[in-house]
Design an enzyme around this catalytic site. Structure first.
Site, PDB file in Angstrom:
ATOM      1  CG  ASP A  67      -1.831  34.467  43.702  1.00 18.09           C
ATOM      2  OD1 ASP A  67      -1.043  33.265  44.006  1.00 18.09           O
ATOM      3  OD2 ASP A  67      -2.204  35.428  44.117  1.00 18.09           O
ATOM      4  CG  ASP A  99       8.057  34.385  46.425  1.00 17.98           C
ATOM      5  OD1 ASP A  99       7.299  34.691  45.528  1.00 17.98           O
ATOM      6  OD2 ASP A  99       7.387  34.263  47.308  1.00 17.98           O
TER       7      ASP A  99
END
Length: 255
Positions: free
Chosen positions: A131, A12
């Site tokens: 997600d 990330d």
């Protein structure tokens, strides 16, 4: 010929640094992305995934520069996601050195972009990132989320995965927002439900804490596993995970 099960570290990235938290909050600095990518390459990672969580155009350009540097030093497939909305975004990332591109919110905003991307570049470059978390009001019990899992997108996760396959995605990256960063294990029930619904490669993400958790995901039907915290902070190496998978009878690439 049996296809090898893949182990994929996830980076990330924001403002040129790797960060990690729980459900994308309380972020901790985890290092330089190029250095981490090189380390994982040496450990035997099959791919590297970059998720650009920058909030600005400047930050996105920094991430593209990082991808270019990584592509020059790491010779395994790189997937890049974050902020992808159009064919032009995909083209720019591929030119930077990405092998595959992940799309999430952009596909929910305009689902036809999936067909446009796969028609232009082929389905092998397109990964749908979902997600998802448990959502009682949804037909399957699993809903798609936005904003790091904080908001419901109003979509059933299973139905959305099926639609994306019909529109031409080549892989689905399923990230459990309930499990993300917790190290308590993958959401095997959700993973199994998506596996039963689609016939393209499925990547499990969210919740890995031990090598056994990766084996659990493989047994439920994942084709690959993606993780961040356990690799970044030294809990496990890619080799640890691959040895556990091999011991459990799964085919992995061992260098």
């Amino acid at each position: 010929m049996t296809v090898a099960f893949r182990v994929i570290p996830c980076l990330d990235v924001t403002d040129g640094r790797v960060v990690k938290g729980v459900n994308f909050t309380n972020l901790r600095d985890a290092g330089d992305p190029v250095e981490l990518a090189a380390r994982y390459n040496e450990q035997g990672a099959d791919e590297i995934t970059f998720l650009d969580i920058s909030a600005s155009a400047r930050g996105r350009q920094t991430t593209r520069d990082v991808v270019t540097r990584c592509a020059e030093t790491v010779f395994i497939p790189l997937t890049v996601g974050g902020g992808v909305r159009s064919v032009e975004d995909v083209d720019a990332l591929l030119r930077c050195g990405a092998d595959k591109v992940g799309i999430n919110t952009g596909a929910m905003m305009r689902p036809e972009v999936l067909s446009e991307i796969s028609s232009r570049f082929g389905d092998q470059v397109l990964v749908l990132s979902v997600d998802a978390r448990r959502e009682p009001g949804m037909p399957s019990g699993f809903g798609v989320t936005t904003h790091g899992g904080a908001r419901s997108a109003g979509l059933d996760a299973i139905q959305w995965a099926r639609e994306a396959v019909d529109r031409g995605v080549g892989e689905v990256l399923l990230n459990s927002m309930d499990a993300d960063g917790t190290t308590d294990g993958f959401d095997l029930e959700m993973l199994g439900a998506v596996r039963a619904a689609i016939d393209i490669p499925l990547i499990a993400s969210g919740g890995a804490g031990t090598a056994a958790h990766f084996v659990d995901a493989a047994r439920v039907g994942a084709d690959a596993v993606l993780a961040a915290s356990v690799f970044h902070f030294g809990t496990l190496t890619v080799g640890d995970v691959k040895r556990a998978l091999a011991d459990a009878g799964f085919v992995v690439r061992l260098d």
